[in-house]
Design a protein around this motif. Structure first.
Motif, PDB file in Angstrom:
ATOM      1  N   HIS A  30      -3.157  -0.811  -3.356  1.00 48.96           N
ATOM      2  CA  HIS A  30      -3.997   0.370  -3.145  1.00 48.96           C
ATOM      3  C   HIS A  30      -3.099   1.584  -3.023  1.00 48.96           C
ATOM      4  O   HIS A  30      -2.091   1.559  -2.305  1.00 48.96           O
ATOM      5  CB  HIS A  30      -4.837   0.202  -1.875  1.00 48.96           C
ATOM      6  N   LEU A  31      -3.443   2.636  -3.721  1.00 45.72           N
ATOM      7  CA  LEU A  31      -2.783   3.937  -3.599  1.00 45.72           C
ATOM      8  C   LEU A  31      -3.776   4.902  -2.969  1.00 45.72           C
ATOM      9  O   LEU A  31      -4.898   5.058  -3.463  1.00 45.72           O
ATOM     10  CB  LEU A  31      -2.347   4.451  -4.971  1.00 45.72           C
ATOM     11  N   LEU A  32      -3.355   5.544  -1.878  1.00 44.97           N
ATOM     12  CA  LEU A  32      -4.204   6.526  -1.210  1.00 44.97           C
ATOM     13  C   LEU A  32      -3.493   7.869  -1.233  1.00 44.97           C
ATOM     14  O   LEU A  32      -2.297   7.963  -0.918  1.00 44.97           O
ATOM     15  CB  LEU A  32      -4.505   6.099   0.226  1.00 44.97           C
ATOM     16  N   LEU A  33      -4.224   8.917  -1.609  1.00 45.60           N
ATOM     17  CA  LEU A  33      -3.652  10.239  -1.827  1.00 45.60           C
ATOM     18  C   LEU A  33      -4.322  11.275  -0.930  1.00 45.60           C
ATOM     19  O   LEU A  33      -5.558  11.297  -0.827  1.00 45.60           O
ATOM     20  CB  LEU A  33      -3.849  10.676  -3.281  1.00 45.60           C
TER      21      LEU A  33
ATOM     22  N   VAL B 226       0.854  -1.185   0.000  1.00 47.52           N
ATOM     23  CA  VAL B 226       0.000   0.000   0.000  1.00 47.52           C
ATOM     24  C   VAL B 226       0.891   1.236   0.000  1.00 47.52           C
ATOM     25  O   VAL B 226       1.893   1.284   0.721  1.00 47.52           O
ATOM     26  CB  VAL B 226      -0.931   0.032   1.241  1.00 47.52           C
ATOM     27  N   VAL B 227       0.524   2.218  -0.805  1.00 47.51           N
ATOM     28  CA  VAL B 227       1.207   3.508  -0.818  1.00 47.51           C
ATOM     29  C   VAL B 227       0.239   4.567  -0.306  1.00 47.51           C
ATOM     30  O   VAL B 227      -0.901   4.652  -0.778  1.00 47.51           O
ATOM     31  CB  VAL B 227       1.683   3.887  -2.235  1.00 47.51           C
ATOM     32  N   VAL B 228       0.692   5.362   0.671  1.00 47.18           N
ATOM     33  CA  VAL B 228      -0.106   6.479   1.175  1.00 47.18           C
ATOM     34  C   VAL B 228       0.710   7.752   0.939  1.00 47.18           C
ATOM     35  O   VAL B 228       1.738   7.975   1.578  1.00 47.18           O
ATOM     36  CB  VAL B 228      -0.449   6.331   2.668  1.00 47.18           C
ATOM     37  N   HIS B 229       0.249   8.548   0.013  1.00 43.40           N
ATOM     38  CA  HIS B 229       0.976   9.755  -0.399  1.00 43.40           C
ATOM     39  C   HIS B 229       0.421  10.962   0.351  1.00 43.40           C
ATOM     40  O   HIS B 229      -0.627  11.507   0.000  1.00 43.40           O
ATOM     41  CB  HIS B 229       0.834   9.946  -1.910  1.00 43.40           C
ATOM     42  N   LEU B 230       1.152  11.357   1.399  1.00 44.23           N
ATOM     43  CA  LEU B 230       0.742  12.475   2.242  1.00 44.23           C
ATOM     44  C   LEU B 230       1.627  13.700   2.067  1.00 44.23           C
ATOM     45  O   LEU B 230       1.220  14.811   2.401  1.00 44.23           O
ATOM     46  CB  LEU B 230       0.765  12.059   3.723  1.00 44.23           C
TER      47      LEU B 230
ATOM     48  N   ARG C 277      -9.224   2.703   8.091  1.00 43.24           N
ATOM     49  CA  ARG C 277     -10.426   1.971   7.663  1.00 43.24           C
ATOM     50  C   ARG C 277     -10.613   1.999   6.150  1.00 43.24           C
ATOM     51  O   ARG C 277     -11.231   1.085   5.586  1.00 43.24           O
ATOM     52  CB  ARG C 277     -11.658   2.549   8.347  1.00 43.24           C
ATOM     53  N   LEU C 278     -10.083   3.026   5.491  1.00 36.79           N
ATOM     54  CA  LEU C 278     -10.204   3.102   4.035  1.00 36.79           C
ATOM     55  C   LEU C 278      -9.176   2.243   3.314  1.00 36.79           C
ATOM     56  O   LEU C 278      -9.368   1.898   2.139  1.00 36.79           O
ATOM     57  CB  LEU C 278     -10.055   4.561   3.569  1.00 36.79           C
ATOM     58  N   ILE C 279      -8.092   1.875   3.973  1.00 35.41           N
ATOM     59  CA  ILE C 279      -7.031   1.101   3.320  1.00 35.41           C
ATOM     60  C   ILE C 279      -7.566  -0.186   2.691  1.00 35.41           C
ATOM     61  O   ILE C 279      -7.250  -0.490   1.528  1.00 35.41           O
ATOM     62  CB  ILE C 279      -5.876   0.823   4.304  1.00 35.41           C
TER      63      ILE C 279
END
Length: 343
Positions: free
Chosen positions: A121-124, A79-83, A230-232
């Motif tokens: 999953h990519l989260l931005l 998983v990548v979380v781009h913050l 929870r969104l991951i």
């Protein structure tokens, strides 16, 4: 799982990384340690994360493709979380180049590397600033958001649009979440709460823009992290809608936009009174007109987040401010080392 999180020396990235590390995941943390605000605070956050054996820090700029590629290739993320981003509405008026480099070039590098390494999953991280001076209340994800009032908001909107195109072309499952005025312990010194507490304790006046008539939908940091966690596992699948009336999933890509906010806006004047109560000290108020680029109100529609996760941010501002004040007194008034600070 293994996570790649950009911006782990930042306010939100630090809290998210620590939550995931506490749960037993491994995290590669990528951060440029920029000088937008005091680097020592960023270093203290990273020092705490570095006490975890499963945390690997990489210090480099998003615009630098080589170290970012190495971060992906050395431990391909699930998983990548781009913050990471150049934040701040007002600073975008002073140093626009920083926003183009970080928020556009840097975000493009993330998107393109996700094409190559294909995380689950990519989260931005996007922003409520995208809504501009939206007259429709509350702000819904499907509202038109094509009239940003600052370059900061424009670069975040551009990131969302680039992400959608990449998601369509390369089937990268992507969730873009729009944050609403996040606050709490370890927060940014340029944010209103930090400035208010520092000034009031020092006996300095606080600048109150919009003559105190503005309002914000404040989101406590722990609530924000809970929503992200929870969104991951809620991985978008193209054209598969959970609730046709409110879901924003694209008909052309596995891409979704989600507000993260509680839908409980607080007037600026009431917020200052809450800070005064937590400190037990009154503020000297310097009443000023609205600043260029500011919007009068923000107000999240939280229904989609709740539909997807069963969760809505709910920490009262009075409680969140109290926790921040406790942290601030320890971190800045008592000179306790970062590793000893207990929230």
């Amino acid at each position: 799982m293994h996570f790649l999180i950009t911006g782990t020396a930042g306010f939100i990235g630090f809290h998210l990384a620590r939550r995931l590390l506490d749960e037993g995941h491994s995290v590669t943390g990528f951060d440029g340690m920029t000088r937008y605000y005091e680097v020592s605070l960023k270093e203290r956050r990273h020092a705490i994360l570095s006490t975890y054996s499963k945390f690997k820090p990489i210090i480099a700029m998003l615009e630098s493709r080589k170290p970012l590629t190495e971060a992906f290739s050395s431990a391909p993320p699930d998983v990548v979380v781009h913050l990471a981003a150049q934040a701040g509405v007002r600073y975008s008026l002073e140093n626009p180049d920083a926003y183009i480099g970080s928020n556009l070039v840097g975000s493009w590098n993330i998107l393109d590397l996700c094409r190559q390494f294909r995380p689950n999953h990519l989260l931005l991280a996007s922003t409520s600033s995208i809504y501009g001076a939206n007259h429709t209340i509350p702000f819904k994800e499907a509202d038109k958001a094509d009239e940003p009032l600052t370059l900061y908001a424009a670069t975040k909107k551009a990131m969302e649009v680039m992400a959608h195109s990449q998601s369509h072309l390369h089937k990268t499952p992507t969730t873009a979440f729009r944050f609403f005025t996040v606050y709490g312990p370890w927060g940014r010194p340029d944010m209103a709460l930090f400035k208010f507490v520092s000034a009031i304790l020092d006996g300095r006046p606080i600048d109150v823009y919009g003559h105190g008539q503005m309002s914000r939908d404040f989101t406590y940091i722990d609530d924000l992290v809970e929503a992200i966690v929870r969104l991951i596992p809620v991985i978008p699948q193209s054209a598969t809608r959970t609730d046709a009336a409110i879901d924003t999933i694209s008909m052309h890509a596995p891409f979704r936009i989600v507000n993260i906010g509680g839908g409980q806006p607080v007037a600026l004047g009431a917020f200052i009174e809450t800070v005064e109560e937590a400190l037990g000290q009154k503020a000297f108020r310097n009443m000023l007109p609205m600043q260029q680029g500011d919007v009068p109100h923000t107000f999240a529609a939280p229904e989609l987040l709740h539909s997807l996760t069963g969760y809505t941010p709910q920490t009262p501002v009075s409680e969140g401010v109290r926790r921040f004040v406790e942290w601030y007194r320890q971190a800045y008034r008592m000179n306790i080392k970062a590793a000893e600070i207990v929230e």
